[in-house]
Design an enzyme around this catalytic site. Structure first.
Site, short mmCIF file in Angstrom:
data_model
loop_
_atom_site.label_atom_id
_atom_site.label_comp_id
_atom_site.label_asym_id
_atom_site.label_seq_id
_atom_site.Cartn_x
_atom_site.Cartn_y
_atom_site.Cartn_z
N ARG A 1 -55.81 34.01 0.61
CA ARG A 1 -55.64 33.14 1.68
C ARG A 1 -56.10 34.10 2.86
O ARG A 1 -55.52 35.93 2.25
CB ARG A 1 -54.56 32.59 2.01
CG ARG A 1 -53.19 33.06 1.25
CD ARG A 1 -52.38 34.22 1.14
NE ARG A 1 -51.84 33.93 3.24
CZ ARG A 1 -51.87 35.56 3.74
NH1 ARG A 1 -52.14 36.52 2.80
NH2 ARG A 1 -51.46 35.43 5.09
N GLN B 1 -45.23 33.07 3.86
CA GLN B 1 -45.68 34.75 3.82
C GLN B 1 -45.37 35.26 4.12
O GLN B 1 -45.58 36.47 3.55
CB GLN B 1 -47.55 33.95 4.19
CG GLN B 1 -48.28 33.58 4.14
CD GLN B 1 -48.20 31.84 4.54
OE1 GLN B 1 -47.11 31.23 4.80
NE2 GLN B 1 -49.20 31.11 4.34
N ASP C 1 -56.35 33.29 13.41
CA ASP C 1 -57.23 33.24 12.25
C ASP C 1 -59.05 32.35 13.07
O ASP C 1 -59.81 32.63 12.28
CB ASP C 1 -57.29 31.41 11.29
CG ASP C 1 -55.61 32.04 10.65
OD1 ASP C 1 -54.58 32.50 10.84
OD2 ASP C 1 -56.37 31.79 9.16
N ASN D 1 -53.43 30.79 15.65
CA ASN D 1 -52.38 31.43 13.88
C ASN D 1 -51.79 30.60 13.67
O ASN D 1 -51.53 29.43 13.98
CB ASN D 1 -52.23 32.14 14.84
CG ASN D 1 -52.06 34.11 13.64
OD1 ASN D 1 -52.21 33.91 12.92
ND2 ASN D 1 -50.37 34.23 13.24
N LYS D 2 -50.76 31.24 12.28
CA LYS D 2 -50.26 30.01 11.92
C LYS D 2 -49.16 29.65 12.52
O LYS D 2 -48.28 30.12 13.55
CB LYS D 2 -49.29 31.12 10.95
CG LYS D 2 -48.29 30.92 9.24
CD LYS D 2 -48.93 30.31 8.87
CE LYS D 2 -50.32 30.33 7.58
NZ LYS D 2 -51.00 29.26 7.61
O1 MRU Z 1 -52.88 30.15 6.06
P1 MRU Z 1 -53.30 31.19 5.77
O2 MRU Z 1 -52.21 32.45 5.06
O3 MRU Z 1 -54.62 31.94 5.02
O4 MRU Z 1 -53.12 31.83 7.49
C1 MRU Z 1 -52.51 33.33 7.31
C2 MRU Z 1 -52.70 33.67 8.69
O5 MRU Z 1 -52.58 33.45 10.07
C3 MRU Z 1 -52.94 35.50 8.99
O6 MRU Z 1 -51.76 35.15 10.81
C4 MRU Z 1 -54.08 35.02 10.05
O7 MRU Z 1 -55.34 34.47 8.94
C5 MRU Z 1 -54.59 36.81 9.98
S1 MRU Z 1 -54.72 37.65 8.12
C6 MRU Z 1 -55.39 38.75 9.04
#
Ligand code: MRU
Length: 344
Positions: A50, A198, A239, A249-250
């Site tokens: 991810r 995460q 993202d 973003n997350k």
């Molecule tokens: O769902 P994920 O773990 O892929 O999401 C990642 C995030 O939201 C990170 O903050 C984002 O991708 C930046 S990764 C450098």
């Protein structure tokens, strides 16, 4: 050519491609072998790998594997394969950006050159992303020095995982944090980042390896910390960022941005150029990924999913949120530091 990173091993000499299974971290380091497009789709969809930049690279590897498997016969087949792979995770824009660049190159070349072209493209992207992370870290340091010129201790809050496990190399937001440890005495508040954790699983592991002091907090503790003057700045990744500076973003990022706005704490977003969506002016009508209810209903215990409530309860599980640019103070990329809104 043999490229070996913590998260991904690309052995082009033996056509052996493996990714670290991030679902087993921080307890076990196990690699998953990628043999075909479905393996690639699955590891991205199920979040064994991810992080926006990393999933983009793994998707590219999917194209290469099917070329050497000879399951694609022409440019049209490549387009179908790209369509399939980019549906694995829809929010991170990196897959789309890499595919669009690669399409442009392939369409002007003969099919029998595709294997070599795709290989060269992957190697170029991997090395570029690594270099970009170093530039982001340096740009982040200059920004932080300009904001906190007379401080030597910094308490930083971060969300999700934006380090080596999400990228190639140092990381983006977490890359800045790792880099500035040589200039500041730092302490990191790690949002656990429900539901996939995460923060408590991955960011905590990276900080432990770096010898950086941290504490994990529940995602709903940030307001309490900020109201007690325990946070100097917040740094997160992205993202997808639109041209106006809106940030996908997350899930939970918007909460932090709004809190920073209220408490007048700098809110910084760090990303490589490859996470910018140059086709979108804003993200006001962007649809984010909704994920499996099981991620909310269960928690991993001893590597198994344990239900924490009744399995038939209704769940809504948006995986990302959109932070309007109005609440973003600074965007740090490998090119520049953009000042969107100075902290008042
Ligand atoms: O769902 P994920 O773990 O892929 O999401 C990642 C995030 O939201 C990170 O903050 C984002 O991708 C930046 S990764 C450098």
């Amino acid at each position: 050519m043999y490229l070996d990173f913590w998260t991904i091993i690309l052995d082009f000499n033996n056509n052996n491609f493996r990714v670290l299974d991030q679902k087993l971290l921080p307890f076990k380091e196990v690699y998953i072998q990628l043999n075909n497009k479905d393996d690639v789709y699955r590891v991205i969809k199920d979040m064994n790998v991810r992080g926006a930049p990393l999933i983009g690279i793994v998707a590219l590897v999917g194209i290469y594997i099917e070329l050497i498997n000879k399951s694609v016969k022409d440019f049209e087949d490549i387009l179908k394969l790209m369509e399939y792979l980019q549906n694995s995770r829809a929010t991170a824009v990196n897959i789309f950006n890499y595919f669009s660049e690669l399409k442009g190159i392939l369409k002007n070349n003969e099919f029998d050159e595709y294997v070599q072209i795709v290989k060269n493209f992957i190697v170029k992207i991997v090395l570029n992303e690594k270099e970009k992370n170093e530039k982001i870290a340096k740009n982040g340091l200059s920004l932080i020095k300009s904001i906190f010129d007379n401080k030597d201790k910094l308490r930083i809050l971060t969300h999700c995982n934006t380090g080596s496990l999400a990228t190639i190399g140092l990381g983006t937001a977490l890359g800045i944090i790792k880099y500035i440890k040589n200039y500041y005495d730092i302490f990191v508040w790690v949002d656990e980042t429900r539901p996939y954790l995460q923060g408590s699983r991955l960011t905590a592991l990276e900080l432990e390896r770096e010898g950086i002091n941290f504490s994990i907090i529940s995602d709903n503790a940030a307001a309490f910390l900020m109201s007690n003057n325990m946070v100097d700045l917040v740094i997160v990744g992205a993202d997808r960022v639109a041209l106006n500076g809106d940030v996908a973003n997350k899930i939970g990022t918007l909460n932090l941005a709004l809190l920073c706005y209220h408490f007048k704490i700098p809110f910084i977003v760090a990303l490589p150029e490859s996470s910018i969506d140059k086709n979108l002016q804003s993200l006001s009508s962007f649809k984010v990924e909704n994920r499996d209810p099981k991620e909310i209903l269960t928690i991993k215990c001893n590597f198994k999913d344990c239900y924490i409530t009744k399995d038939y309860y209704s769940v809504y599980n948006p995986s990302f949120d959109i932070t309007p640019s109005k609440y973003v103070n600074y965007i740090v990329t490998d090119f520049e530091v953009k000042v969107l809104n100075k902290v008042k």
